[in-house]
Each structure stands twice: as C-alpha cells, then as structure tokens.
Design a protein around this motif. Structure first.
Motif: not given
Length: 414
Positions: A37-45, A288-298, A360-368
């Motif tokens: 979701g985070m990586l999709t949102a980042i790419d979409g934005i 992406r690095i930040g998003g990957f890091g947070i997602g990886f911790i989760t 979720i990623g596309n919803i966030i990107a389209n919301f922005i």
C-alpha cells in the motif's frame, strides 16, 4: 512422492484449522498490505506529480542570456567576454524558426515593483508586470478562471490588453464587478482586461503569482526605453523522447540567430527543465526506501506472530508428530511439512494483502490528487517473494522443533 504427500498434508492441515489459518493469514495480510500500500501510494503520487511537472515544463528547455542577466561572465576569478542580452528581435526570430519543430514562448519580466490603477483605486507598488505571447499560459501551465488568452494578432501588434492575477482583481474591482473588458492603468497606459488567472498561491508570504499582470510581449517591448530588457525563451519538445535531439536543433537555430561563429562558444545558455523530473525521481526513491523500511518493520512483526502461532501448532500436534515418526517419517519430512504449511499460510495471506494494499495505495494516491488506477507489478512480485521468505524464516524454528521431538515422548503427550 513424499514431498507431494507433504504438500497435500500441509494444505489439509490448513483447511482443518481454518480459523487459525485465517487469523495467521490476516497477520501476514496486514504486513504485506502496509508494504504494498505504501509503495503503491508513493508510485501513484509520483506519477501524478510527474504529470503536473510535465505541464510545468518537465519536457521543456529554457534559453536565456549567458550569465542569466547579461553583462560579463566570470569564471575562476577571470572576467571573460561580455555577451549582449537576447533582444526581442532575436527571440521572436528563434520562435518563428523553431515553430517547424515544436512550440515555444517568448517572455520578459518587465518589473516587480509596478503600481496599477483603476479610477481612485490602486495596488501597492509590488505588482509584477510580465510580457508574454499566446503560448505562455499553456507552456507555463497557468490556467484562466475567466476570460481568454491573447490572440496571435494581439501579440503581433502589441495590443493594449492584459491578463491579471487574483490579488489584483480583489484590489481594483468590487466582488460584484466583472473585470472583463474593464480598463486598468499600467505605467500610466490604459489596458483592457481580457482574462483572470486562477489562484496560484505562493511560498510563505510571497504571493507574487497572484499579483502579476501579463501583457503582450510586443507591447512590453515598447516599455524598454533603455534597451536593457533580457528576453527569455522556453521551448517544448514535440516528444519527450526527442528532447535532447530538439535541444540540439534549438542550439543551432539560436547560434544562427545570434550569429555566433563556428569556433565561438555559445553566447547564450540552454538549460533542461528535465532536471526537475530527475529531482522528483530522487525524492521518490528516498520515499520508497522509507516506505519499504516501515512496511518491512510491520512485516517483521507479522512474521514473529506467525512463528508464535506455528510454535503453538507444534505443541498442539505433538501426538500427531509422534505417530508420523512411528510410521517412519524422517526429521526432514517433518520439517518440510511445517515449512510448507507456513509458506502456504503466508502466500494466502500475501495474496489478500496485495489486493488490499493495491486498493489502499490507489485510494490514498487518488485522494491526494485525481489519477488513474496503478497496478504495481514490481511490488507485487517483490511481496510474493517476501511472503515465501517470511514463511521459511518464521516456519523454520517451529519445523526444526517438531523434527527433533522424540517419537515415544510424543506418543505419550496428551
């Protein structure tokens, strides 16, 4: 054959313990959905911002005088040749010749301290006056809220018409008044308002974009009483893939217009606006690095949860393991069964997590900002591999523990 049997047994175990599978898969799904979701949102934005930057000239280039403001060019402490400013005639000649390749705009910042008047009303002496042509608004991605753009005839003959910003409209006109076709005074000269720019805002207290007035560049050239105006040109490539090629052609055209000799260096500067897009890609990389890091911790937390549940499963199925060993199952086969079971649970949870993350990623990107639906195939493949790795890592310790159980003690376990 034993491996296939183990796969069947693992799938059977997943079906029998359905509630446990759902809960365990949900843990993995949450981890994968946060990552995807985070990586999709980042790419979409990023895609939306890149599209906006394309409108702002990400596939364009600027031509201006060497040293940006004319005069002498200083390099390594040495004063070099003085280059004359790009004149109005040279800029318009370039535009005419470049029309066979792509579109371009000629513009000039006239002043940043002008004062506009209308009857008894007047603006503060901080209004920006800029001269532009019929292509200026489209190339600079400035939209009109009301009215129209300059016509080619108005630009050619320097008609006294103007397009004003939002702040000027509020200062010189009442809310109930329609500024279109009304007269304002710029430098003591009357201009007819033909358009109102959309609100553009600014950074901090700088709202200069909303307190500017745009007049035809030919008309602006008449305000150059001392011959010091330094005209600038922005060209747009006909195709993003041809940007470098058409920049080379633009250099050739400008050298001919400026009459630069063969052995002489360019008497102007050409800068590629693509650097903005490159900076965007660099920032997106950090995101992406930040998003990957947070997602990886989760996902790491999810893998620990999976390991805990698999350890509980080993304890619950101790007697079953003892029966299998008594019937001849080797420690390798026992390990395989639990590893395959962990991987199956991870893959099932990962598939649901991917679907949820993409949504979720596309919803966030389209919301922005409104945009299309993005399917991140790369991140889907990466997340699928991660699911298998997580299954192996989280399932290995429980599988190893199960394979080391004593069959006699296991059969006695209640």
């Amino acid at each position: 054959m034993n491996l296939i049997e183990n796969i069947r047994e693992a799938i059977k175990s997943v079906k029998v313990n359905l509630l446990r599978t759902i809960l365990t898969g949900a843990i993995i799904a949450i981890g994968i959905s946060s990552l995807v979701g985070m990586l999709t949102a980042i790419d979409g934005i990023k895609a939306q911002i890149a599209e906006s930057f394309a409108g702002l000239g990400a596939n364009s280039f600027d031509i201006r005088n060497k040293g940006q403001s004319g005069g002498r060019v200083v390099q390594e402490g040495k004063t070099e040749k003085t280059y004359p400013n790009i004149s109005y005639r040279e800029a318009m000649q370039f535009k005419e010749e470049y029309n066979s390749i792509g579109i371009s705009t000629v513009f000039i910042p006239v002043s940043g301290i002008a004062e506009l008047k209308r009857g008894s009303k007047q603006t503060d002496p901080n209004t920006r006056v800029r001269g532009g042509d019929e292509n200026y608004l489209s190339i600079k991605a400035v939209k009109l809220e009301k009215g129209r753009n300059f016509s080619q005839m108005e630009v050619r003959y320097g008609t006294a018409v103007a397009i004003i910003g939002q702040e000027i409209q509020k200062t010189l006109f009442e809310p109930s008044e329609d500024p279109i076709n009304q007269k304002i005074t710029v430098y003591g000269r009357p201009y007819t308002v033909i358009g109102i720019m959309e609100k553009q805002g600014g950074v901090g207290q700088d709202q200069g974009a909303d307190r500017q007035v745009l007049i035809p560049v030919e008309n602006a050239s008449r305000l150059d009483t001392r011959g010091t105006f330094n005209y600038r040109i922005t060209g747009v490539a006909s195709d993003p893939g041809k940007l470098d090629y058409e920049m080379g052609q633009a250099i050739g055209i400008m050298r001919k217009v400026r009459q630069d000799r063969v052995a002489q260096e360019d008497s102007f500067e050409l800068t590629k606006s693509q650097s903005v897009a490159e900076s965007l890609e660099e920032v997106a990389g950090y995101l992406r690095i930040g998003g990957f890091g947070i997602g990886f911790i989760t996902l790491l937390g999810a893998s620990i949860g999976l390991m805990n549940i698999m350890l509980v499963s080993v304890t619950e199925r101790t007697r079953e393991i003892g029966v299998r060993k008594a019937l001849g199952a080797t420690p390798l086969r026992i390990r395989q069964q639990f590893l395959i079971e962990a991987i199956v649970i991870c893959v099932i949870g990962g598939i649901f997590g991917m679907i949820l993350g993409i949504g979720i990623g596309n919803i966030i990107a389209n919301f922005i900002g409104p945009g299309g639906f993005l399917v991140p195939w790369l991140w889907m493949f990466v997340s699928f591999i991660i699911c298998i790795v997580v299954g192996l890592l989280a399932g290995y310790i429980p599988a190893f523990k199960a394979s080391q159980l004593d069959p006699i003690e296991s059969l006695r376990y209640e």
